[in-house]
Design a protein around this motif. Sequence first.
Motif, PDB file in Angstrom:
ATOM      1  N   GLU A 135      82.704  65.786  52.667  1.00 38.41           N
ATOM      2  CA  GLU A 135      83.586  64.710  52.215  1.00 38.41           C
ATOM      3  C   GLU A 135      84.881  64.830  52.993  1.00 38.41           C
ATOM      4  OE1 GLU A 135      85.887  63.456  48.187  1.00 38.41           O
ATOM      5  OE2 GLU A 135      83.734  63.777  48.024  1.00 38.41           O
ATOM      6  N   ASP A 136      85.214  63.796  53.756  1.00 37.23           N
ATOM      7  CA  ASP A 136      86.450  63.796  54.530  1.00 37.23           C
ATOM      8  C   ASP A 136      87.640  63.583  53.605  1.00 37.23           C
ATOM      9  OD1 ASP A 136      84.923  64.054  56.833  1.00 37.23           O
ATOM     10  OD2 ASP A 136      84.882  61.905  57.216  1.00 37.23           O
ATOM     11  N   THR A 137      88.792  64.093  54.017  1.00 33.93           N
ATOM     12  CA  THR A 137      90.005  63.869  53.231  1.00 33.93           C
ATOM     13  C   THR A 137      90.391  62.390  53.316  1.00 33.93           C
ATOM     14  OG1 THR A 137      91.520  64.304  55.054  1.00 33.93           O
ATOM     15  CG2 THR A 137      90.809  66.208  53.752  1.00 33.93           C
ATOM     16  N   SER A 138      91.325  61.998  52.485  1.00 38.53           N
ATOM     17  CA  SER A 138      91.747  60.596  52.433  1.00 38.53           C
ATOM     18  C   SER A 138      92.886  60.284  53.392  1.00 38.53           C
ATOM     19  CB  SER A 138      92.171  60.247  51.003  1.00 38.53           C
ATOM     20  OG  SER A 138      91.080  60.410  50.125  1.00 38.53           O
ATOM     21  N   ASP A 139      93.224  61.211  54.268  1.00 35.12           N
ATOM     22  CA  ASP A 139      94.328  61.011  55.205  1.00 35.12           C
ATOM     23  C   ASP A 139      93.939  59.991  56.272  1.00 35.12           C
ATOM     24  OD1 ASP A 139      95.809  63.098  53.952  1.00 35.12           O
ATOM     25  OD2 ASP A 139      94.569  64.551  55.036  1.00 35.12           O
ATOM     26  N   ALA A 140      94.801  58.987  56.460  1.00 31.13           N
ATOM     27  CA  ALA A 140      94.549  57.986  57.491  1.00 31.13           C
ATOM     28  C   ALA A 140      95.865  57.327  57.883  1.00 31.13           C
ATOM     29  CB  ALA A 140      93.567  56.933  57.000  1.00 31.13           C
ATOM     30  N   SER A 141      95.903  56.795  59.086  1.00 29.95           N
ATOM     31  CA  SER A 141      97.048  56.062  59.595  1.00 29.95           C
ATOM     32  C   SER A 141      96.522  54.846  60.345  1.00 29.95           C
ATOM     33  CB  SER A 141      97.852  56.964  60.531  1.00 29.95           C
ATOM     34  OG  SER A 141      98.964  56.268  61.050  1.00 29.95           O
ATOM     35  N   ILE A 142      97.311  53.772  60.361  1.00 32.99           N
ATOM     36  CA  ILE A 142      96.857  52.546  61.010  1.00 32.99           C
ATOM     37  C   ILE A 142      97.993  51.906  61.798  1.00 32.99           C
ATOM     38  CG2 ILE A 142      97.353  51.126  58.972  1.00 32.99           C
ATOM     39  CD1 ILE A 142      94.791  49.505  59.747  1.00 32.99           C
ATOM     40  N   ALA A 143      97.650  51.295  62.923  1.00 27.60           N
ATOM     41  CA  ALA A 143      98.588  50.511  63.717  1.00 27.60           C
ATOM     42  C   ALA A 143      97.854  49.269  64.194  1.00 27.60           C
ATOM     43  CB  ALA A 143      99.110  51.312  64.894  1.00 27.60           C
ATOM     44  N   CYS A 144      98.373  48.103  63.868  1.00 31.29           N
ATOM     45  CA  CYS A 144      97.753  46.842  64.278  1.00 31.29           C
ATOM     46  C   CYS A 144      98.741  46.065  65.148  1.00 31.29           C
ATOM     47  CB  CYS A 144      97.369  46.006  63.058  1.00 31.29           C
ATOM     48  SG  CYS A 144      96.168  46.810  61.984  1.00 31.29           S
ATOM     49  N   ARG A 145      98.232  45.335  66.129  1.00 37.50           N
ATOM     50  CA  ARG A 145      99.067  44.571  67.045  1.00 37.50           C
ATOM     51  C   ARG A 145      98.434  43.230  67.355  1.00 37.50           C
ATOM     52  NH1 ARG A 145     101.652  48.135  65.509  1.00 37.50           N
ATOM     53  NH2 ARG A 145     102.775  49.727  66.667  1.00 37.50           N
ATOM     54  N   GLN A 146      99.289  42.281  67.712  1.00 35.48           N
ATOM     55  CA  GLN A 146      98.817  40.999  68.199  1.00 35.48           C
ATOM     56  C   GLN A 146      98.412  41.187  69.651  1.00 35.48           C
ATOM     57  OE1 GLN A 146     101.513  37.699  67.651  1.00 35.48           O
ATOM     58  NE2 GLN A 146     100.114  36.250  68.636  1.00 35.48           N
ATOM     59  N   THR A 147      97.166  40.836  69.955  1.00 36.23           N
ATOM     60  CA  THR A 147      96.648  41.021  71.310  1.00 36.23           C
ATOM     61  C   THR A 147      96.274  39.700  71.981  1.00 36.23           C
ATOM     62  OG1 THR A 147      94.452  41.403  70.364  1.00 36.23           O
ATOM     63  CG2 THR A 147      95.806  43.354  70.853  1.00 36.23           C
ATOM     64  N   GLY A 148      96.558  38.604  71.322  1.00 34.94           N
ATOM     65  CA  GLY A 148      96.274  37.273  71.848  1.00 34.94           C
ATOM     66  C   GLY A 148      96.830  36.229  70.900  1.00 34.94           C
ATOM     67  N   VAL A 149      96.574  34.981  71.212  1.00 38.24           N
ATOM     68  CA  VAL A 149      97.040  33.883  70.360  1.00 38.24           C
ATOM     69  C   VAL A 149      96.314  33.952  69.018  1.00 38.24           C
ATOM     70  CG1 VAL A 149      97.144  31.372  70.113  1.00 38.24           C
ATOM     71  CG2 VAL A 149      97.585  32.425  72.336  1.00 38.24           C
ATOM     72  N   ILE A 150      97.078  33.829  67.939  1.00 34.43           N
ATOM     73  CA  ILE A 150      96.511  33.880  66.587  1.00 34.43           C
ATOM     74  C   ILE A 150      96.548  32.487  65.977  1.00 34.43           C
ATOM     75  CG2 ILE A 150      96.837  34.750  64.240  1.00 34.43           C
ATOM     76  CD1 ILE A 150      98.031  37.296  65.463  1.00 34.43           C
ATOM     77  N   THR A 151      95.386  32.033  65.528  1.00 38.69           N
ATOM     78  CA  THR A 151      95.285  30.811  64.747  1.00 38.69           C
ATOM     79  C   THR A 151      94.698  31.216  63.405  1.00 38.69           C
ATOM     80  OG1 THR A 151      94.866  29.519  66.748  1.00 38.69           O
ATOM     81  CG2 THR A 151      94.307  28.487  64.639  1.00 38.69           C
ATOM     82  N   LEU A 152      95.498  31.086  62.354  1.00 40.17           N
ATOM     83  CA  LEU A 152      95.033  31.504  61.041  1.00 40.17           C
ATOM     84  C   LEU A 152      94.023  30.516  60.475  1.00 40.17           C
ATOM     85  CD1 LEU A 152      98.285  32.675  59.234  1.00 40.17           C
ATOM     86  CD2 LEU A 152      96.531  34.064  60.324  1.00 40.17           C
TER      87      LEU A 152
END
Length: 162
Positions: free
Chosen positions: A76-93
């Motif tokens: 069972e892995d620990t619950s430690d996590a980190s995230i980084a998200c970026r805009q990599t192109g044109v976004i149309t929601l």
Amino acid sequence: MMTFHKNKGFICLVVMGLASSVLGDEIGSVDTAFKLIGANHKIVIEAFDDPKIEGVSCHLSRAKTGGLKGTFGVAEDTSDASIACRQTGVITLPPDVASKKRDGERVFKESTSLLFKHIQVVRFYDAKRNTLIYLTYSDKLIDGSPQNAISTVQITNAIFEK
């Protein structure tokens, strides 16, 4: 009976397609603790694109348990996590995201134990700030972990439009 066999390949492709839409591509890893027997403990970096919003990519780092249990996939892995998200192109929601009907929609999920525990990423939209928020956390059937991390992506299409 024949119908099942004819559709078996199609069913496998659909299941694999669904699984791949919520799994990341492993970018790399570093060992964090030497294990004499079995794999070392490590931190794994994975990348994934938001399956519903083109132009957003995320990188997730998480702990991966080694040793004999880790080698055989029963740790069972620990619950430690980190995230980084970026805009990599044109976004149309999509309309359902812009209207906040899809707030909390899962965009990534990966098992972190043999049974019942996963690391997940869910998406929210802050309309006032025109920003997407990605939250990563660990869940477990009995008791989830409060450990979490967020990353925000302010939608700035002008830098990608020519």
